[in-house]
Design a protein around this motif. Structure first.
Motif, PDB file in Angstrom:
ATOM      1  N   ASP A 265       0.805  -1.221   0.000  1.00 18.28           N
ATOM      2  CA  ASP A 265       0.000   0.000   0.000  1.00 18.28           C
ATOM      3  C   ASP A 265       0.838   1.272   0.000  1.00 18.28           C
ATOM      4  OD1 ASP A 265      -2.503  -1.234  -0.039  1.00 18.28           O
ATOM      5  OD2 ASP A 265      -2.488  -1.547   2.131  1.00 18.28           O
ATOM      6  N   LYS A 266       2.153   1.125  -0.086  1.00 14.42           N
ATOM      7  CA  LYS A 266       3.032   2.291  -0.062  1.00 14.42           C
ATOM      8  C   LYS A 266       3.707   2.483  -1.422  1.00 14.42           C
ATOM      9  CE  LYS A 266       3.932   1.797   4.892  1.00 14.42           C
ATOM     10  NZ  LYS A 266       4.969   1.596   5.952  1.00 14.42           N
ATOM     11  N   VAL A 267       4.162   3.708  -1.658  1.00 13.18           N
ATOM     12  CA  VAL A 267       4.762   4.056  -2.947  1.00 13.18           C
ATOM     13  C   VAL A 267       6.258   4.293  -2.766  1.00 13.18           C
ATOM     14  CG1 VAL A 267       4.852   5.835  -4.748  1.00 13.18           C
ATOM     15  CG2 VAL A 267       2.642   4.999  -3.915  1.00 13.18           C
ATOM     16  N   TYR A 268       7.061   3.714  -3.663  1.00 12.97           N
ATOM     17  CA  TYR A 268       8.511   3.825  -3.574  1.00 12.97           C
ATOM     18  C   TYR A 268       9.115   4.220  -4.920  1.00 12.97           C
ATOM     19  CZ  TYR A 268       8.091   1.304   0.857  1.00 12.97           C
ATOM     20  OH  TYR A 268       7.755   0.939   2.141  1.00 12.97           O
ATOM     21  N   VAL A 269      10.293   4.804  -4.855  1.00 15.61           N
ATOM     22  CA  VAL A 269      11.076   5.065  -6.071  1.00 15.61           C
ATOM     23  C   VAL A 269      11.710   3.752  -6.499  1.00 15.61           C
ATOM     24  CG1 VAL A 269      13.017   6.316  -7.075  1.00 15.61           C
ATOM     25  CG2 VAL A 269      11.564   7.436  -5.356  1.00 15.61           C
ATOM     26  N   VAL A 270      11.407   3.304  -7.719  1.00 17.79           N
ATOM     27  CA  VAL A 270      11.950   2.019  -8.180  1.00 17.79           C
ATOM     28  C   VAL A 270      13.047   2.180  -9.229  1.00 17.79           C
ATOM     29  CG1 VAL A 270       9.858   0.724  -7.653  1.00 17.79           C
ATOM     30  CG2 VAL A 270      10.105   1.756  -9.906  1.00 17.79           C
ATOM     31  N   SER A 271      13.076   3.341  -9.898  1.00 17.55           N
ATOM     32  CA  SER A 271      14.124   3.575 -10.887  1.00 17.55           C
ATOM     33  C   SER A 271      14.175   5.065 -11.212  1.00 17.55           C
ATOM     34  CB  SER A 271      13.871   2.759 -12.161  1.00 17.55           C
ATOM     35  OG  SER A 271      12.666   3.168 -12.790  1.00 17.55           O
ATOM     36  N   GLY A 272      15.199   5.463 -11.954  1.00 16.60           N
ATOM     37  CA  GLY A 272      15.331   6.864 -12.335  1.00 16.60           C
ATOM     38  C   GLY A 272      16.712   7.156 -12.863  1.00 16.60           C
ATOM     39  N   LEU A 273      16.958   8.414 -13.182  1.00 18.57           N
ATOM     40  CA  LEU A 273      18.266   8.805 -13.686  1.00 18.57           C
ATOM     41  C   LEU A 273      19.314   8.694 -12.581  1.00 18.57           C
ATOM     42  CD1 LEU A 273      17.398  11.923 -15.891  1.00 18.57           C
ATOM     43  CD2 LEU A 273      17.667   9.534 -16.582  1.00 18.57           C
ATOM     44  N   SER A 274      20.528   8.392 -12.977  1.00 16.09           N
ATOM     45  CA  SER A 274      21.596   8.140 -12.006  1.00 16.09           C
ATOM     46  C   SER A 274      21.899   9.340 -11.121  1.00 16.09           C
ATOM     47  CB  SER A 274      22.870   7.704 -12.740  1.00 16.09           C
ATOM     48  OG  SER A 274      23.283   8.706 -13.664  1.00 16.09           O
ATOM     49  N   ASP A 275      21.554  10.541 -11.568  1.00 18.38           N
ATOM     50  CA  ASP A 275      21.759  11.737 -10.738  1.00 18.38           C
ATOM     51  C   ASP A 275      20.985  11.655  -9.420  1.00 18.38           C
ATOM     52  OD1 ASP A 275      23.370  12.830 -12.651  1.00 18.38           O
ATOM     53  OD2 ASP A 275      21.865  14.194 -13.469  1.00 18.38           O
ATOM     54  N   TYR A 276      19.955  10.803  -9.409  1.00 14.96           N
ATOM     55  CA  TYR A 276      19.085  10.692  -8.240  1.00 14.96           C
ATOM     56  C   TYR A 276      19.243   9.342  -7.532  1.00 14.96           C
ATOM     57  CZ  TYR A 276      17.043  14.706 -10.568  1.00 14.96           C
ATOM     58  OH  TYR A 276      16.868  15.925 -11.176  1.00 14.96           O
ATOM     59  N   LYS A 277      20.452   8.804  -7.575  1.00 17.95           N
ATOM     60  CA  LYS A 277      20.693   7.474  -6.998  1.00 17.95           C
ATOM     61  C   LYS A 277      20.404   7.421  -5.500  1.00 17.95           C
ATOM     62  CE  LYS A 277      25.663   8.324  -6.362  1.00 17.95           C
ATOM     63  NZ  LYS A 277      27.039   7.851  -6.699  1.00 17.95           N
ATOM     64  N   ASP A 278      20.549   8.559  -4.815  1.00 24.27           N
ATOM     65  CA  ASP A 278      20.315   8.575  -3.362  1.00 24.27           C
ATOM     66  C   ASP A 278      18.848   8.375  -3.001  1.00 24.27           C
ATOM     67  OD1 ASP A 278      22.996   9.021  -2.974  1.00 24.27           O
ATOM     68  OD2 ASP A 278      22.802  11.195  -2.732  1.00 24.27           O
ATOM     69  N   TYR A 279      17.956   8.470  -3.994  1.00 25.98           N
ATOM     70  CA  TYR A 279      16.519   8.345  -3.719  1.00 25.98           C
ATOM     71  C   TYR A 279      15.968   6.972  -4.098  1.00 25.98           C
ATOM     72  CZ  TYR A 279      17.065  13.378  -3.344  1.00 25.98           C
ATOM     73  OH  TYR A 279      17.495  14.625  -2.975  1.00 25.98           O
ATOM     74  N   MET A 280      16.826   6.113  -4.640  1.00 22.65           N
ATOM     75  CA  MET A 280      16.370   4.783  -5.033  1.00 22.65           C
ATOM     76  C   MET A 280      15.870   4.002  -3.817  1.00 22.65           C
ATOM     77  SD  MET A 280      16.654   4.563  -8.302  1.00 22.65           S
ATOM     78  CE  MET A 280      16.429   6.329  -8.512  1.00 22.65           C
ATOM     79  N   GLY A 281      14.671   3.422  -3.933  1.00 26.19           N
ATOM     80  CA  GLY A 281      14.113   2.598  -2.869  1.00 26.19           C
ATOM     81  C   GLY A 281      13.468   3.362  -1.736  1.00 26.19           C
ATOM     82  N   LYS A 282      13.390   4.690  -1.837  1.00 26.72           N
ATOM     83  CA  LYS A 282      12.805   5.483  -0.755  1.00 26.72           C
ATOM     84  C   LYS A 282      11.287   5.582  -0.900  1.00 26.72           C
ATOM     85  CE  LYS A 282      14.797   8.918   1.163  1.00 26.72           C
ATOM     86  NZ  LYS A 282      15.396  10.236   1.515  1.00 26.72           N
ATOM     87  N   GLU A 283      10.599   5.623   0.224  1.00 27.03           N
ATOM     88  CA  GLU A 283       9.135   5.733   0.209  1.00 27.03           C
ATOM     89  C   GLU A 283       8.710   7.182  -0.017  1.00 27.03           C
ATOM     90  OE1 GLU A 283       5.186   5.303   3.082  1.00 27.03           O
ATOM     91  OE2 GLU A 283       7.160   4.713   3.857  1.00 27.03           O
ATOM     92  N   VAL A 284       7.786   7.388  -0.932  1.00 27.73           N
ATOM     93  CA  VAL A 284       7.228   8.704  -1.234  1.00 27.73           C
ATOM     94  C   VAL A 284       5.866   8.812  -0.557  1.00 27.73           C
ATOM     95  CG1 VAL A 284       6.424  10.261  -3.053  1.00 27.73           C
ATOM     96  CG2 VAL A 284       8.435   8.838  -3.438  1.00 27.73           C
ATOM     97  N   THR A 285       5.687   9.851   0.242  1.00 28.88           N
ATOM     98  CA  THR A 285       4.418  10.017   0.963  1.00 28.88           C
ATOM     99  C   THR A 285       3.531  11.100   0.366  1.00 28.88           C
ATOM    100  OG1 THR A 285       5.478  11.551   2.517  1.00 28.88           O
ATOM    101  CG2 THR A 285       5.387   9.216   3.143  1.00 28.88           C
ATOM    102  N   ALA A 286       4.119  12.018  -0.413  1.00 32.72           N
ATOM    103  CA  ALA A 286       3.322  13.107  -0.997  1.00 32.72           C
ATOM    104  C   ALA A 286       3.998  13.648  -2.243  1.00 32.72           C
ATOM    105  CB  ALA A 286       3.128  14.234   0.016  1.00 32.72           C
ATOM    106  N   ILE A 287       3.188  14.186  -3.141  1.00 35.71           N
ATOM    107  CA  ILE A 287       3.675  14.861  -4.335  1.00 35.71           C
ATOM    108  C   ILE A 287       3.111  16.275  -4.315  1.00 35.71           C
ATOM    109  CG2 ILE A 287       3.734  14.866  -6.864  1.00 35.71           C
ATOM    110  CD1 ILE A 287       3.279  11.850  -6.797  1.00 35.71           C
ATOM    111  N   ASN A 288       4.008  17.258  -4.325  1.00 37.72           N
ATOM    112  CA  ASN A 288       3.610  18.670  -4.202  1.00 37.72           C
ATOM    113  C   ASN A 288       2.721  18.913  -2.980  1.00 37.72           C
ATOM    114  OD1 ASN A 288       5.078  19.654  -6.294  1.00 37.72           O
ATOM    115  ND2 ASN A 288       3.362  20.084  -7.641  1.00 37.72           N
ATOM    116  N   GLY A 289       3.027  18.212  -1.901  1.00 38.12           N
ATOM    117  CA  GLY A 289       2.276  18.392  -0.663  1.00 38.12           C
ATOM    118  C   GLY A 289       0.962  17.644  -0.604  1.00 38.12           C
ATOM    119  N   VAL A 290       0.605  16.934  -1.674  1.00 34.20           N
ATOM    120  CA  VAL A 290      -0.651  16.173  -1.713  1.00 34.20           C
ATOM    121  C   VAL A 290      -0.355  14.717  -1.340  1.00 34.20           C
ATOM    122  CG1 VAL A 290      -2.642  15.481  -3.089  1.00 34.20           C
ATOM    123  CG2 VAL A 290      -1.520  17.678  -3.531  1.00 34.20           C
ATOM    124  N   ASN A 291      -0.963  14.251  -0.266  1.00 28.42           N
ATOM    125  CA  ASN A 291      -0.734  12.896   0.213  1.00 28.42           C
ATOM    126  C   ASN A 291      -1.109  11.864  -0.849  1.00 28.42           C
ATOM    127  OD1 ASN A 291      -1.788  10.298   1.769  1.00 28.42           O
ATOM    128  ND2 ASN A 291      -0.364  11.354   3.123  1.00 28.42           N
TER     129      ASN A 291
END
Length: 399
Positions: free
Chosen positions: A112-138
């Motif tokens: 039931d949770k949302v995570y970063v599963v892939s992306g550009l290598s510039d954002y490697k520190d965010y791989m696998g992190k849980e996202v709780t909101a987008i632009n402040g919207v849960n």
């Protein structure tokens, strides 16, 4: 030099098309045409909303229809089709993906949770992190907004659809989460940290620079039609990924080989994996189910969000007729559903509209998503490290 010039010309052509695309159709007439055809020909378009409610929503959606962007127009039509409460009724617009804007991180549901599963290598520190909101919207609020836009008959399907859209700023803008499809988007993580991301056209993303959050993948996943494999001396795994015959290895031959294998050896466990089966013809698996019905051992069938249509029927048959225990998560498809698709082409955009012409009441015992007998909750740590918790449960290595 020629290569650079060619790329520049292609980019300019894409941008020109992107700019003029909203001028290509008489949208009010086309929307009305779609509405009339779908309402008239769908098996029961008003199965969850009244005709009066539908008319009010149509008026709301069609206001200023000629003044919105090309991508917003696509989502307006999809929002109207969502009134059908039918995941088979949908809009296919092959060209629309070249106009969508994306920020460079891919988000997926893990449970039931949302995570970063892939992306550009510039954002490697965010791989696998849980996202709780987008632009402040849960994320939960986003789910509620999306339910009004996407034709669906259960929440499992809705989340599956969202896996491909949570980084689509064209969509996020339409549901009032992003300021515009080109505006930066801020992700908030479960640790309270934020990152701001700028969107771009999908074709401008460097695919060679994409990295993944996965350190490993399940060794039990099979990519072909079907396969039987001994994964332990006493355990047989049958992977079944499509309800159709493999032209190079027909089901009758597969069933014959399986019969010989079961005769030669008695297994303590048999596992049938239906987690990646999107459906087809449910009768294809009948010879196998007939064989497995006779086996006296522990038997498990794996199901999940990617189990649809005829694969659901196979899961139910394995459970009710062959004494299998269903293991996994609820199915993305519903056992009783609208289907037998027909389609028509929209006169201006050329987009294809699919609608259901029949309702299939396939079970009185079950309805909606098929719920497993043993629910295996997904967690990010196992998911990203390639630990297949459903298989581990069946093998006795989990819990």
């Amino acid at each position: 030099m020629k290569t650079k010039l060619s790329k520049l010309i292609i980019t300019l052509l894409i941008l020109i098309t992107f700019i003029i695309s909203p001028l290509l159709s008489n949208r009010a007439d086309e929307f009305e045409f779609m509405k009339e055809v779908v309402e008239k020909n769908h098996k029961n378009f008003f199965n969850t909303v009244s005709k009066e409610e539908c008319e009010e929503e149509y008026k709301r959606l069609s206001s200023n229809i000629d003044g919105i962007s090309y991508t917003d127009y696509y989502f307006v039509l999809s929002s109207f089709l969502a009134l059908s409460n039918d995941s088979h009724t949908s809009l296919e617009a092959g060209d629309i993906y070249s106009y969508f804007m994306y920020y460079p991180l891919q988000l997926n549901y893990v449970g039931d949770k949302v995570y970063v599963v892939s992306g550009l290598s510039d954002y490697k520190d965010y791989m696998g992190k849980e996202v709780t909101a987008i632009n402040g919207v849960n994320i939960k609020v986003i789910e509620e907004k999306v339910s009004l836009v996407v034709p669906h008959d259960n929440t499992v399907y809705l989340k599956l659809w969202l896996n491909n859209q949570l980084n689509n700023t064209s969509f996020l803008s339409f549901i009032d989460v992003a300021d515009s499809d080109k505006a930066p988007v801020t992700l908030t993580f479960s640790d309270g940290k934020n990152v701001s991301l700028s969107p771009t056209l999908s074709q401008e993303i460097d695919r060679d620079d994409i990295i993944s959050a996965f350190s490993s993948y399940s060794p039990y996943i099979y990519q072909g039609y079907y396969r039987a494999m001994e994964i332990r001396d006493d355990v047989l795994l049958i992977s079944y990924n499509t309800c159709s015959d493999n032209p190079s290895y027909p089901m009758k031959n597969f069933a014959s080989d399986l019969k010989k294998a079961l005769k030669e050896k008695k297994y303590s466990k048999i596992i049938v994996d239906l987690r990646y089966n999107g459906g087809g013809n449910s009768a294809v698996l009948d010879p196998v189910i007939k064989l497995l019905k006779k086996e006296k051992c522990s038997k498990y069938a794996l199901i999940g969000e990617n189990t649809f249509s005829s694969a659901i029927l196979n899961a139910v048959s394995l459970k009710d007729d062959a004494d299998f225990t269903l293991v996994g998560t609820p199915t993305g498809g519903s056992i009783n559903h609208y289907g037998e698709l027909k389609s028509f082409t929209l006169p201006e955009t050329g987009w294809e509209v699919y609608y259901s012409s029949k309702y299939f009441k396939l079970s009185k015992k079950y309805d909606g998503s098929i719920i497993p007998d043993v629910y295996i909750e997904k967690d990010a740590e196992s998911y990203f490290s390639g630990i297949d918790k459903e298989m581990e449960y069946c093998l006795g290595n989990y819990f």
